[in-house]
Design a protein around this motif. Structure first.
Motif, short mmCIF file in Angstrom:
data_model
loop_
_atom_site.label_atom_id
_atom_site.label_comp_id
_atom_site.label_asym_id
_atom_site.label_seq_id
_atom_site.Cartn_x
_atom_site.Cartn_y
_atom_site.Cartn_z
N LEU A 95 -12.17 5.84 1.17
CA LEU A 95 -11.81 5.57 0.07
C LEU A 95 -12.32 3.76 -0.06
CD1 LEU A 95 -7.56 5.81 -0.74
CD2 LEU A 95 -9.66 5.36 -2.39
N ASN A 159 -3.70 0.81 -24.89
CA ASN A 159 -2.33 1.49 -25.06
C ASN A 159 -3.25 2.74 -26.22
OD1 ASN A 159 -0.55 3.24 -25.87
ND2 ASN A 159 0.48 1.89 -24.55
N ASP A 161 -1.71 5.27 -27.36
CA ASP A 161 -0.97 6.00 -28.39
C ASP A 161 -0.80 4.82 -29.67
OD1 ASP A 161 -0.18 8.69 -27.41
OD2 ASP A 161 0.60 7.17 -25.37
N ARG A 178 -8.41 7.37 -24.02
CA ARG A 178 -7.68 6.84 -23.27
C ARG A 178 -8.04 5.54 -22.54
NH1 ARG A 178 -5.52 11.87 -20.10
NH2 ARG A 178 -3.67 9.73 -19.88
N TYR A 181 -6.54 4.36 -19.20
CA TYR A 181 -5.89 5.25 -18.27
C TYR A 181 -6.82 6.89 -17.74
CZ TYR A 181 -2.18 2.62 -20.22
OH TYR A 181 -1.40 1.47 -20.31
N ASN A 270 -6.59 7.28 -10.42
CA ASN A 270 -6.88 7.77 -9.35
C ASN A 270 -8.37 7.49 -8.01
OD1 ASN A 270 -7.64 10.21 -7.29
ND2 ASN A 270 -9.21 11.19 -8.56
N ARG A 282 -4.14 -4.20 -0.57
CA ARG A 282 -3.27 -3.23 0.12
C ARG A 282 -3.13 -2.94 0.89
NH1 ARG A 282 -4.28 1.91 -3.95
NH2 ARG A 282 -5.38 3.69 -1.71
N GLN A 286 0.42 -4.53 1.45
CA GLN A 286 1.87 -2.58 1.77
C GLN A 286 1.51 -2.10 3.05
OE1 GLN A 286 0.55 -0.69 -2.30
NE2 GLN A 286 0.86 -2.04 -3.31
N GLU A 287 0.06 -1.46 3.42
CA GLU A 287 0.29 -1.13 4.48
C GLU A 287 0.49 -2.08 6.10
OE1 GLU A 287 -3.19 1.56 3.69
OE2 GLU A 287 -2.58 1.59 2.04
N THR B 74 7.54 -8.93 -6.39
CA THR B 74 6.01 -9.29 -6.39
C THR B 74 5.74 -9.64 -5.99
OG1 THR B 74 5.75 -10.51 -8.52
CG2 THR B 74 5.59 -8.52 -8.53
N THR B 261 3.95 11.25 -22.47
CA THR B 261 3.06 11.28 -20.78
C THR B 261 3.02 9.61 -20.15
OG1 THR B 261 1.40 10.15 -22.83
CG2 THR B 261 1.18 12.81 -23.01
N THR B 263 1.13 7.64 -20.34
CA THR B 263 0.42 6.22 -20.72
C THR B 263 1.66 5.87 -21.72
OG1 THR B 263 -0.27 8.02 -21.99
CG2 THR B 263 -1.88 6.43 -20.48
N GLN B 264 2.02 6.97 -22.37
CA GLN B 264 3.24 7.19 -23.34
C GLN B 264 4.70 5.39 -22.35
OE1 GLN B 264 4.35 10.12 -24.41
NE2 GLN B 264 3.18 10.40 -26.57
N THR B 267 3.87 2.41 -21.42
CA THR B 267 4.07 0.38 -22.16
C THR B 267 5.02 0.79 -22.87
OG1 THR B 267 2.29 1.76 -23.71
CG2 THR B 267 2.06 -0.81 -22.29
N LEU B 268 5.98 2.05 -22.82
CA LEU B 268 7.72 1.78 -23.77
C LEU B 268 8.92 0.71 -23.35
CD1 LEU B 268 8.05 5.34 -24.34
CD2 LEU B 268 7.08 4.06 -25.90
N GLY B 407 3.43 4.11 3.76
CA GLY B 407 2.80 3.27 2.53
C GLY B 407 1.49 4.18 1.99
N GLN B 408 0.38 4.03 3.27
CA GLN B 408 -0.77 4.86 2.64
C GLN B 408 -1.05 6.10 2.70
OE1 GLN B 408 -3.55 4.27 6.30
NE2 GLN B 408 -5.22 4.47 5.04
N ASN B 411 0.19 6.03 -1.28
CA ASN B 411 -1.59 5.33 -1.54
C ASN B 411 -2.81 6.02 -1.86
OD1 ASN B 411 0.13 2.63 -2.35
ND2 ASN B 411 -0.63 1.46 -0.26
N ASP B 412 -2.26 6.12 -1.00
CA ASP B 412 -3.90 7.11 -0.28
C ASP B 412 -3.83 8.62 -0.67
OD1 ASP B 412 -4.43 4.61 0.24
OD2 ASP B 412 -5.69 5.41 2.28
N PRO B 416 -2.40 9.63 -6.07
CA PRO B 416 -3.46 9.44 -6.64
C PRO B 416 -3.30 10.93 -7.67
CG PRO B 416 -4.34 8.79 -4.70
CD PRO B 416 -2.89 8.82 -5.05
N THR B 419 -0.65 11.06 -10.13
CA THR B 419 -1.10 10.78 -11.94
C THR B 419 -1.95 11.50 -12.23
OG1 THR B 419 -1.01 8.59 -10.00
CG2 THR B 419 -2.55 8.93 -12.43
N LYS B 420 -2.85 11.53 -11.56
CA LYS B 420 -3.50 13.50 -12.17
C LYS B 420 -2.72 14.06 -13.50
CE LYS B 420 -8.12 14.27 -10.69
NZ LYS B 420 -8.64 14.52 -8.98
N ASP B 423 -0.83 13.28 -16.17
CA ASP B 423 -2.26 12.75 -16.74
C ASP B 423 -2.55 13.54 -17.62
OD1 ASP B 423 -2.45 10.33 -16.61
OD2 ASP B 423 -4.14 9.82 -15.99
N GLU B 434 -5.28 19.12 -2.96
CA GLU B 434 -5.65 17.03 -2.78
C GLU B 434 -5.10 16.84 -2.07
OE1 GLU B 434 -7.93 15.91 -6.29
OE2 GLU B 434 -7.68 13.42 -5.69
#
Lengths: 326, 447
Positions: A95, A159, A161, A178, A181, A270, A282, A286-287, B74, B261, B263-264, B267-268, B407-408, B411-412, B416, B419-420, B423, B434
């Protein structure tokens, strides 16, 4: 009109400084009571700035290097592990390379694109056009908006959409994208976004443009040159010191990109926008890997140093100071 | 110079007066006046309720003064990390699980065994208790399970039965998908079950699903899969059971078109608002959302999650800790318990927090302190969908409170891949293979 003014200020203050240097060198022991008092006042005034610099910059920089040689998760006392963090970075952390690649990819495009855009804007706004003040304000305006707010705004425009950009693509019959995204589009999208905040760079270019002596343009005209010749043979050579300055500033800024990843993409998709500063954040917060995060920060620092030195070293070949080189 | 001295003197005198003023009012029969600091996060309304609770505590405990410090979510981790690094950690704090377990392992958090005893399981919901080796780090702040929220009017209009509130009656996954299809509508009014349905022009979605782990993990467990192996040395999200559940989750979006999805969703607006404006019929979300739904004027209800094999919902909580360097552990513990007491903190009645102690779930007297209290703001089905569900169907403690280096790992490796998967670029199997490969070097066992 502003530039020559400030030039004289600078030169007169330099002269003053030289004089006082002279004096202190030859007549240190013969300071009058009044001079001595002035010296103390002067030292007193600068002490805040110098103290702040040492306390808030030098000390943390040194501390972060020491921390980078340790394994430290805040909760336990740091344990010294030599250069293990650096070894891990170079050999065992894909990474890190990914974040380096993302950052380099972004910088390689955002720096020239935003500089060219700022330069073009500055050229346009250097003409005598109607409502000049209005246009200059308009193009500077995005830079006043806090980056958090503009990031949210761009998030909406990107966005897929109901964003503005896809609505535009629909209108001209192109396929929807996209943007941030999708892993392969996120960096180009962010490069595009970087053009939005070129205001400060544009202002600096504008100041530089107004410093270009008019007689040179007149000389081109007399020789029968056109606008292109003026740009290529006068404007750009005369602007090289300004270009150098903006180049350095924007390289450093691009390598330190953080907010876009933090607010808009969380480093995704990703890890496609895993900027190195975001990666450092991060790791550190975070870690809780403070030692490793410090080592990453030092890697970035060395990279910025190396690039700055490279730019400076090569600058004598293409930067032209019309007052001479010294 | 003398001017500054005057200012300084004035300041000192003013501070002295102020101290004398408060001291005079407080100094009753206290052997010692104890000052505690307490850090917490939360929305504006949470902050208000918490500050009220702190004020009430200070009034009823004249010898203890708790100073609450609200830190926005945050920046919380950064702030508390720097506080710990500079030895100014608070006495009592909310702490994210990513930090809490590691810090407890280093002895920076107080071992609460002397206060909570050796068998806190007799008193508390077992999944709300956190142990690191022999150290009893403490309990959560409050609890909350994952639920299905729904808009009754949308269900009535579509003629679909409400999601069951009892875990025993829970919909199977197929029933869930079928009903979600009946509730999903395109702009011409076709449901996702109609052949003319246009998935590119969806007006109402059947169900909104969260993308964080609590959105998909329950179905992995319900299907007999798990996050990691027994030793915590290997991620097992690519097991056939896990992949089946995750593929079903992905299919909600791209095969059945009943879920927006990512992405939808990204932002909704929040689920309560979407549901009120009838853009989704159901939403999977935490029990803590009850408070938001109460603020809407919609006719809403709650039900349990659909099941593959066994009913399961994760019990989610935030560790609440006492830092080891506190000078007043007894007083800190008194406040520690106070924060999670439904009789003192309004957040339990308003539907943000469910309690930790078993008596609040098993006795009528206890239930009357929150769910069935006259000021309680829960729908009637909460007795099944929250009380019984929390008590009997929350299985083992969830991975974030169990695995080292979580956490790692998220994250790592895991995030990811998820998310894939969400998507739609890869199948659940590819994504999880993976994730497992990337997690291999990060797994460090269990606490």
């Amino acid at each position: 009109m502003k530039a020559p003014d400030s030039m004289t200020h600078i030169s007169s203050s330099t002269a003053l400084a030289e004089r006082s240097l002279d004096r202190s060198a030859t007549a240190k022991s013969r300071l009058s009571k009044r001079q001595r008092r002035e010296l103390y006042w002067g030292l007193g005034f600068v002490s805040l700035a110098v103290g702040g610099f040492v306390l808030l910059k030098i000390v943390p920089i040194v501390a972060s290097f020491v921390i980078s040689l340790t394994d430290w998760n805040v909760a336990r006392a740091p344990s010294f592990i030599g250069f293990d963090n650096y070894a891990r970075m170079l050999t065992a952390d894909p990474l890190f390379w990914k974040s380096l690649w993302v950052t380099a990819y972004y910088s390689l495009f955002s720096v020239p694109v935003s500089m060219a855009f700022a330069f073009a804007l500055a050229m346009l706004l250097n003409n005598k056009i109607p409502a000049l003040g209005l246009f200059r304000t308009l193009f500077y305006l995005p830079s006043i908006i806090p980056i958090i707010a503009s990031s949210i705004l761009w998030l909406w425009m990107f966005n897929p959409d109901f964003g503005l950009f896809n609505a535009g693509l629909d209108l001209i019959g192109l396929p929807r994208q996209r943007f941030i995204y999708e892993e392969s589009q996120v960096i180009p999208s962010l490069v595009f976004m970087s053009m939005w905040s070129v205001g400060p760079m544009m202002i600096i270019f504008l100041a530089g443009l107004q410093d270009v002596p008019n007689q040179l343009y007149e000389a081109v005209e007399i020789d029968g040159g056109n606008a292109w010749h003026k740009l290529w043979h006068v404007t750009i050579p005369m602007m090289t010191p300004t270009i150098l300055f903006n180049l350095l500033i924007s390289i450093v800024a691009a390598l330190q990109t953080f907010v876009q990843a933090f607010i808009m993409t969380e480093g995704g998709p990703n890890n496609g926008s895993l900027f190195i500063v975001f990666y450092i954040y991060r790791k550190a917060f975070q870690e809780q890997q403070m030692g490793y995060a410090s080592a990453l920060a030092w890697a970035l620092f060395l990279l910025i140093c190396a690039l700055s030195i490279l730019v400076f070293r090569t600058s004598h070949r293409w930067v032209f100071y019309h007052g001479g080189d010294n | 110079m003398s001017r500054y001295q005057a200012v300084l003197k004035a300041g000192v005198i003013a501070a002295g007066l102020a101290a004398a003023g408060t001291g005079g009012a407080m100094a009753q029969d206290c052997a010692e006046q104890v000052d505690l600091t307490f850090t917490f996060w939360g929305s504006a309304s949470e902050k208000n309720d918490m500050e009220t609770a702190i004020r009430t505590f200070n009034e009823s405990h004249p010898c203890i003064t708790v100073t609450g410090q609200h830190i926005p979510n945050t920046g919380y981790v950064e702030k508390i990390t720097s506080m710990l690094a500079s030895n100014t950690a608070p006495d009592v704090a909310y702490l994210s699980e990513n930090q809490a377990f590691a810090w407890a392992a280093e002895g920076r958090l107080l071992d609460l065994s002397p206060y909570l005893g050796d068998t806190p399981e007799d008193i508390y919901l077992k999944n709300s208790i956190y142990r690191v080796g022999d150290t009893l780090m403490g309990t959560g702040l409050a609890t909350g399970v994952m639920l299905i929220y729904y808009n009754k009017d949308v269900f009535d209009a579509a003629g679909v039965e409400y999601p069951p509130a009892k875990a025993e009656d829970a919909w199977t996954w197929d029933e869930f998908v079928e009903n979600a299809r009946l509730l999903t509508k395109d702009r011409s009014g076709n449901t996702a079950a109609d052949p003319e349905f246009d998935p590119n022009n969806i007006d109402v979605f059947g169900v909104a699903m969260p993308a964080w782990w609590a959105g998909w993990y329950p179905f992995v467990v319900s299907n007999g899969g798990d996050f990691a192996n027994e030793e915590g040395t290997e991620l097992t999200l690519n097991s056939p059971e896990a992949v089946e559940a995750l593929q079903a989750y992905q299919d909600l979006i791209y095969t059945h078109h009943v879920t927006p999805t990512p992405t939808q969703t990204g932002t909704l607006p929040a689920a309560d608002i979407l549901m009120q404006s009838r853009k989704v019929a159901m939403s999977m979300d935490g029990m803590w959302r009850v408070t938001d739904f109460n603020d809407t004027r919609m006719n809403w209800g709650i039900g349990v999650l659909p099941v593959f094999d066994t009913p399961y919902t994760p019990l989610i909580s935030t560790p609440k800790v006492i830092f080891a360097q506190t000078e007043h552990p007894d007083e800190a513990f008194e406040f520690y318990q106070y924060v999670s007491n439904p009789e003192e903190v309004g957040l339990f009645k308003s539907g943000l927090w469910a309690p930790l102690e078993l008596t609040y779930f098993t006795t009528q007297e206890g239930l009357d302190k929150w769910v069935t209290s006259p000021e309680g703001e829960y729908p009637p089905e909460a007795l099944d969908a929250i009380v019984d569900y929390s008590l009997n169907h929350t299985g083992e403690q969830v991975p974030p409170y169990q695995l080292r280096n979580i956490g790692q790992i998220f994250n790592d490796a895991v995030n990811p891949a998820i998310t894939k998967m969400l998507d739609g670029t890869v199948s659940a199997q590819e994504a999880m293979d993976e994730a497992v490969a990337n997690a291999a070097s990060l797994m460090q066992g269990r606490w």
